[in-house]
Structures are given as structure tokens and as C-alpha cells.
Design an enzyme around this catalytic site. Sequence first.
Site, PDB file in Angstrom:
ATOM      1  N   ASP A  39      10.941 -34.087 -18.997  1.00 31.89           N
ATOM      2  CA  ASP A  39       9.673 -34.174 -19.404  1.00 31.89           C
ATOM      3  C   ASP A  39       8.804 -35.508 -18.757  1.00 31.89           C
ATOM      4  O   ASP A  39       8.911 -34.523 -17.394  1.00 31.89           O
ATOM      5  CB  ASP A  39      10.353 -34.965 -20.831  1.00 31.89           C
ATOM      6  CG  ASP A  39       8.580 -35.082 -21.957  1.00 31.89           C
ATOM      7  OD1 ASP A  39       7.950 -34.257 -21.792  1.00 31.89           O
ATOM      8  OD2 ASP A  39       9.119 -35.581 -22.902  1.00 31.89           O
ATOM      9  N   ASP A  66       6.767 -42.746 -18.961  1.00 29.60           N
ATOM     10  CA  ASP A  66       6.412 -42.748 -19.940  1.00 29.60           C
ATOM     11  C   ASP A  66       5.672 -43.751 -20.780  1.00 29.60           C
ATOM     12  O   ASP A  66       6.964 -44.399 -21.226  1.00 29.60           O
ATOM     13  CB  ASP A  66       6.860 -41.456 -21.291  1.00 29.60           C
ATOM     14  CG  ASP A  66       6.789 -40.039 -20.739  1.00 29.60           C
ATOM     15  OD1 ASP A  66       5.203 -39.460 -19.953  1.00 29.60           O
ATOM     16  OD2 ASP A  66       6.879 -39.354 -21.439  1.00 29.60           O
ATOM     17  N   ARG A  98      -1.501 -35.925 -15.706  1.00 26.76           N
ATOM     18  CA  ARG A  98      -0.907 -36.989 -16.727  1.00 26.76           C
ATOM     19  C   ARG A  98      -1.000 -38.427 -15.546  1.00 26.76           C
ATOM     20  O   ARG A  98       0.446 -38.490 -15.335  1.00 26.76           O
ATOM     21  CB  ARG A  98       0.521 -36.769 -17.262  1.00 26.76           C
ATOM     22  CG  ARG A  98      -0.472 -35.635 -18.424  1.00 26.76           C
ATOM     23  CD  ARG A  98       1.182 -35.756 -19.651  1.00 26.76           C
ATOM     24  NE  ARG A  98       1.137 -34.605 -20.619  1.00 26.76           N
ATOM     25  CZ  ARG A  98       1.649 -34.742 -21.599  1.00 26.76           C
ATOM     26  NH1 ARG A  98       2.871 -35.109 -21.336  1.00 26.76           N
ATOM     27  NH2 ARG A  98       1.946 -34.077 -22.259  1.00 26.76           N
TER      28      ARG A  98
END
Length: 320
Positions: free
Chosen positions: A155, A159, A212
Site C-alpha cells: 500500500d 502514510d 501521492r
Amino acid sequence: MFQRTRSRATAALSAGVLLAGGLVAAGQSPALAAESSPVGFAGLNGGTPGGSAGTVVTVTSASALKSALSSSTSQTVRVSGLISISGMYNVASNKTVIGVGSGSGITGGGLNLSGVRNVILRNLVFRNASDDSINIQSGTTNVWVDHNDLANGYDGLIDIKRGSDYITVSWNRLHDHDKSMLLGHDDGNASQDLGKLRVTYVHNWFDGTGQRHPRVRFGNPVHVLNNYYSNIGSYGVASTMNAGVFVERNYFENVGSPTITQTGDSDPGNLKVLNNYKVNSGTEQVRNGASVAAIPYSYTPQANNTVKATVVAGAGTGKI
């Protein structure tokens, strides 16, 4: 060079002394000197000194790593070798986790920081995580993620979400991955995220990654300064959900969309740019720059055209 004060860094460089575990020779470029403390947001709110330098444990196995990371003791955890783990290992407050040499770190899993404070992650390799490589969540504050090498996770690589705050992400190399760094996990999480998610991204190298870098919701201000973007697949920086992102003096090379102000189903965010350097790259999208809050710390940005050389030489492991 991005620095809050001149005195200690300049004096150290001129004298050729030790800074943060790296010998800085007299006359060496200050951009190659690893900071001894975080710059940007992790330097606010009481700072991020990390775990005790007087209590040090060196780990070489998954079981020893898990125990050291979760201990309530303020300590420095030295990771020796590339340790294979399964799942996410929790990191407690008041920890410095640092890799030994240039090839030490974690493969197969990742690190979870949930509701903790004062953590430094430095000089670590992250490979093949089954979820996130680094997950910072649930009101975690004062984290410094510095000089790591991250690739090929399932993933996100780094984050940050669920009301976390006062974080600096610096001198990391991200490669062989798509969704690099999320800031704010969900469009419906405004009640927890508004007024939080303040992060400084500085001197990172996004090396052929997809998107991102970061992808922001709600955070304001978010400072994206002096990073190097090379051969990006989708876009560089995204601001959504009324976030406020300041993208300043970065180096974009072969990036079709350096900045965007809407992606997916999210509402648009606010974004302002200043003096980014572009080589074979597209036009930056901007939106309502007046709504991007002022950066609350002092700094001296590096000239945009020198960022590539500085970041390539200094980002990743083995540089501190």
C-alpha cells in the site's frame, strides 16, 4: 540548505565536526550534512528529540525488534541487518529507530505509529511490506522520518492520517512503487483531521514512483520544499478536501502533472507554488493560494536549480 538556525550547522561545517552520526569535512556542502534535529513541523510543539541516546539496544531478529519497539523505555533501537517480519510492528513513544550501515531495515512488514509521540525513524531500508511500510495514525505527534530507502510495498510507503500532526519527512528515497505518500486517509474524516496533518516534506527523492507525493486531504499548511521528482508516472503533489499545500522550490524532471488540485472523488484543495524548477514537465495547477496558511517556522530554502544534485547525493540510507 534548509535550516532553522545558522549557528550550530555553520560552525560545525567550518570546523569539520560530527553531526548526527556523519562526519562533515571542513568546506563540505551543507546540503550533504545530515541535520542533528528535524527541520520544519517536527521541530515545533516541543520538538522531536527521539529516544534516549544513553539507552541503546541493537536488534538482529524479528522477536528482538518487536520487543524493543514496543517497550515503554525511552531508548535508541539500532537495527542491524535486513530483518524479515510479518505484519505491522507497533512503535511506542520516545524511540529512535536507526539502521546500522546502509542496508539494514525491514522486509515483509512495516511499522505502525498509533497515538504515540516523539519517534525518529532513520537510515532504514523498507522492502516488500504486506501493508504500509510506515503508518502514522490516531493522533500521533512529533515524528521525524529521515534518510530512509523505501520500495515495493503493498500500500503506502509513508502514510500519515487520523489527526496526526507535527511531522517532518526528509531525505528519503522512494522508488519502485506507485502510491507513495498519503496525508489524510478519507474524505469523511474532517472532524478528526481539520487543524492537524501539518507536515513538512523536504529533500526527498521521488524516483520513478507513480502518485501521492503527497496526496493531501484537510492539512493546512503542508509544506513541500526542495524535493526532487524524477520520471513520475501520474502526478506529483495533490491537494484535495480544502487542504492548503505550499509547493516551493522543488525540482520536477519528466513530470507531466507536477501539481493537481483534485483527484478521485475528493473535493478540490488549495495549492500555491513558488519558484519550482521544471525540466520536460507540465504546468502546475494552483487554486486559491490565499487559503494556504502561512508556514509557522523560519527557514532558508535551497535554490531550485541545485535541488537535484543535492537530493541525489544526500537522500536515502548510508548518508548520516
